[in-house]
Design an enzyme around this catalytic site. Structure first.
Site, PDB file in Angstrom:
ATOM      1  N   ASP A  46       1.064  -0.729   0.079  1.00 20.00           N
ATOM      2  CA  ASP A  46      -0.464  -0.038   0.250  1.00 20.00           C
ATOM      3  C   ASP A  46       0.864   1.096   0.233  1.00 20.00           C
ATOM      4  OD1 ASP A  46      -3.036  -0.523   0.409  1.00 20.00           O
ATOM      5  OD2 ASP A  46      -2.812   1.595   2.309  1.00 20.00           O
ATOM      6  N   ARG A  58       6.984 -10.787  -2.764  1.00 20.30           N
ATOM      7  CA  ARG A  58       7.278 -11.837  -2.986  1.00 20.30           C
ATOM      8  C   ARG A  58       5.616 -12.262  -3.821  1.00 20.30           C
ATOM      9  NH1 ARG A  58       5.960 -13.368   3.384  1.00 20.30           N
ATOM     10  NH2 ARG A  58       6.076 -11.562   4.032  1.00 20.30           N
ATOM     11  N   ASP A 109      10.241   9.246   9.949  1.00 19.18           N
ATOM     12  CA  ASP A 109       8.818   9.338  10.476  1.00 19.18           C
ATOM     13  C   ASP A 109       8.116  10.360   8.906  1.00 19.18           C
ATOM     14  OD1 ASP A 109       6.599  10.737  11.243  1.00 19.18           O
ATOM     15  OD2 ASP A 109       7.207   9.548  13.911  1.00 19.18           O
ATOM     16  N   HIS A 110       6.924  10.050   8.270  1.00 16.92           N
ATOM     17  CA  HIS A 110       6.977  11.264   7.631  1.00 16.92           C
ATOM     18  C   HIS A 110       6.129  12.192   7.917  1.00 16.92           C
ATOM     19  CE1 HIS A 110       3.297   9.556   7.753  1.00 16.92           C
ATOM     20  NE2 HIS A 110       2.057  10.539   6.951  1.00 16.92           N
ATOM     21  N   ASP A 170       0.466   3.764  16.554  1.00 18.36           N
ATOM     22  CA  ASP A 170       0.759   4.023  15.415  1.00 18.36           C
ATOM     23  C   ASP A 170      -0.088   5.465  15.047  1.00 18.36           C
ATOM     24  OD1 ASP A 170      -0.514   3.585  12.754  1.00 18.36           O
ATOM     25  OD2 ASP A 170      -1.797   4.328  12.179  1.00 18.36           O
ATOM     26  N   HIS A 204       4.380  10.325  15.501  1.00 16.95           N
ATOM     27  CA  HIS A 204       3.733  11.222  15.062  1.00 16.95           C
ATOM     28  C   HIS A 204       3.596  12.444  15.861  1.00 16.95           C
ATOM     29  CE1 HIS A 204       4.240   8.924  11.154  1.00 16.95           C
ATOM     30  NE2 HIS A 204       2.480   8.028  11.288  1.00 16.95           N
TER      31      HIS A 204
HETATM   32  C1  BG6 Z   1       0.730   6.674   9.376  1.00 19.43           C
HETATM   33  C2  BG6 Z   1      -0.424   6.186   9.828  1.00 19.43           C
HETATM   34  O1  BG6 Z   1       1.952   6.474   9.708  1.00 19.43           O
HETATM   35  O2  BG6 Z   1       0.046   8.362   9.243  1.00 19.43           O
HETATM   36  C3  BG6 Z   1      -1.858   6.134   9.166  1.00 19.43           C
HETATM   37  O3  BG6 Z   1       0.022   4.005   9.988  1.00 19.43           O
HETATM   38  C4  BG6 Z   1      -2.108   6.597  10.051  1.00 19.43           C
HETATM   39  O4  BG6 Z   1      -2.664   5.052  10.349  1.00 19.43           O
HETATM   40  C5  BG6 Z   1      -1.863   7.974   9.170  1.00 19.43           C
HETATM   41  O5  BG6 Z   1      -3.488   7.405   8.559  1.00 19.43           O
HETATM   42  C6  BG6 Z   1      -1.606   9.434   8.597  1.00 19.43           C
HETATM   43  O6  BG6 Z   1      -0.270  10.376   7.787  1.00 19.43           O
HETATM   44  P1  BG6 Z   1      -1.232  11.560   7.313  1.00 19.43           P
HETATM   45  O7  BG6 Z   1       0.364  12.104   6.924  1.00 19.43           O
HETATM   46  O8  BG6 Z   1      -2.344  11.466   6.282  1.00 19.43           O
HETATM   47  O9  BG6 Z   1      -1.620  12.888   8.508  1.00 19.43           O
END
Ligand code: BG6
Length: 487
Positions: free
Chosen positions: A16, A46, A175-176, A233, A238
């Site tokens: 995903d 895989r 950590d995006h 999560d 975050h």
């Molecule tokens: C991810 C989580 O790290 O961050 C998700 O695993 C969450 O559950 C997502 O929906 C939220 O990211 P953003 O950038 O859409 O706020």
């Protein structure tokens, strides 16, 4: 600018994250010529995939998720750079040798691990064993997607294992949120303005709110989410990263280690929870059925791959204390969850009210000064001040508002674009260091342990609502309100 051939290999290449985030981000970076055109993208997975069909599937994702309109020529040029490497974990030798062959002529390599944390160590071990990393020429780096472990103990073991195989400087723990434009702006706003820093402490700040709500549910990630929950999560990573940036001391310079040293100090100062303080200061939640955007949606327990009597939290609101000189007595209120009424991430700094000088009859009913950092979906910052109403002798709150994303000359990059770019540039300041994670896992552990043996009364909020009513009460009890509802 990186202009030598680069290989970008993604383990979890059919997953995903690859489809929704990484491929659209790479597409933008190539289209805008922010990375070398000589990039070879290798998706490792895989599944048995027909490459042509897979690329068509990817195109649909890029169309849906890219911030660019996708032109046919651009896509075709980009799609040529994509390879698929089918990997059979039963026959790893063949898999790694096939990968080695694809990467043969490319010495600068980034391996992005977008797989379950249980696979990180074995993949890194094999990358070394089959001589794909630690080479004499070029650079080889490893980006590791969250979650980094499942708990304090497992994260510690994982870290010890991988740092034995490769040096810390080659590891980029993702950590995006740190790639989001307005999160990168926090330090500029704090330290680039003489008006804020003198006030940024318990003398002038009443409380700080970090609010990150989502309307989506667990989508097709029920299996992952049910064993994870909102604390691991969103909060452990975050949210605590945002908190660290808001609360940290000024770094001596902007070098990655200087910034991370200051963040760690904040994370070490977080007051841990015990059963009693958790009971008082944490509100847990799980969504039931409800309506989002006019559509009826299922309860969490009815989602695919979620246990029908699951006690996993999909919402949390809590009051956090940062036990240091700057923040003594200033509560940090955090609220985050899925299937709420809106998608928004904001940091709200509420300043203390003026002492009771009644120059203006209604000032004491007036609003406090707020500094609101809008992280998403709108990006910007506004400062709420009190000023005279037009034509009458009353005072009212008004906004000094800056909209970052409205600038005609600027189209903010997606977080993952920035994350990939900074790994290529070898800038580790927007990646997390192990000691930051260790502190945040410790904090997570204190919460999880305080939940042990308690049977929550789930579900306790309807999808599409503002969350459990107790979340509002948490602040009312302190004579405060969550500002997201009012601004
Ligand atoms: C991810 C989580 O790290 O961050 C998700 O695993 C969450 O559950 C997502 O929906 C939220 O990211 P953003 O950038 O859409 O706020």
């Amino acid at each position: 600018y990186h202009n030598t051939p680069l290989a970008f290999a993604i383990f979890g290449g059919t997953g995903d994250l690859t489809k929704r985030k990484l491929i659209p981000a790479l597409f933008s970076l190539v289209k805008e010529k922010r990375i070398s055109d000589e990039i070879s993208i290798v998706l490792v997975g895989r599944r048995n995939k027909d490459v042509i069909e897979f690329k068509e599937e990817l195109l649909e994702f890029v169309k849906a998720y890219s911030r660019h309109k996708v032109k046919k020529d651009d896509w075709e040029a980009f799609a040529e750079k994509i390879n698929y490497c089918r990997f059979d974990f039963e026959d790893e030798e063949r898999g790694y040798n096939d990968l080695a062959k694809i990467l043969e002529n490319c010495h600068d390599r980034i391996f992005y691990l977008a797989v379950a944390p249980g696979l990180f160590e074995i993949i890194i071990k094999n990358l070394k064993k089959y001589n794909l990393i630690e080479r004499d020429t070029g650079f080889q780096r490893i980006m590791i997607e969250k979650p980094f472990g499942f708990s304090l103990e497992s994260a510690g073991k994982l870290n010890a294992a991988i740092t034995k195989i490769i040096p810390e400087k080659k590891i980029f723990r993702v950590d995006h949120y740190l790639g989001k434009e307005m999160i990168q702006n926090i330090l500029s706003i704090r330290f680039g303005n003489s008006i804020f820093e003198p006030l940024w402490n318990h003398h002038y700040i009443d409380n700080i709110q970090i609010i990150s709500t989502e309307t989506i549910g667990v989508e097709n990630r029920g299996g992952y989410y049910d064993s994870t929950g909102v604390v691991k999560d969103m909060l452990q990573n975050h949210i605590l990263q945002m908190l660290a940036l808001i609360a940290m001391e000024p770094p001596v310079d902007l070098e990655p280690e200087s910034i991370r040293n200051e963040k760690v100090k904040v994370l070490k100062s977080l007051r841990l929870f015990d059963k009693e303080s958790a009971q008082k200061n944490i509100v847990r939640g799980q969504y039931g059925r409800g309506i989002i955007g006019g559509v009826e949606v299922p309860a969490y327990r009815e989602e695919e791959r979620v246990s029908e009597n699951s006690n996993t939290d999909t919402f949390i609101a809590l009051k956090i204390n940062v036990d240091n000189f700057r923040w003594a007595g200033v509560p940090f209120y955090v609220k985050t969850g899925k299937r709420l009424d809106k998608k928004t991430t904001r940091i709200i700094v509420q300043f203390k009210k003026l002492p009771g000088i009644n120059f203006y009859k209604n000032l004491n009913n007036g609003k406090p000064n707020l500094l609101v950092i809008k992280i998403q979906p709108e990006e910007g910052v506004f400062f709420q001040i009190n000023a005279k109403s037009p034509g009458i002798d009353l005072i009212e709150p008004v906004k000094a508002d800056y909209c970052h994303s409205c600038r005609a000359d600027y189209n903010s990059p997606e977080a993952y674009e920035q994350i990939i770019l900074e790994a290529i540039r070898n800038n580790s300041s927007i990646f997390t260091r192990w000691d930051e994670l260790e502190c945040s896992w410790k904090f997570e552990k204190s919460i999880s342990e305080s939940f042990e043996g308690i049977e929550p009364n789930f579900p306790n909020y309807a999808a599409g609502s503002k969350g459990p009513v107790e979340a509002a009460e948490l602040l009312e009890r302190d004579g405060r309100i969550w500002w997201d509802t009012f601004i």
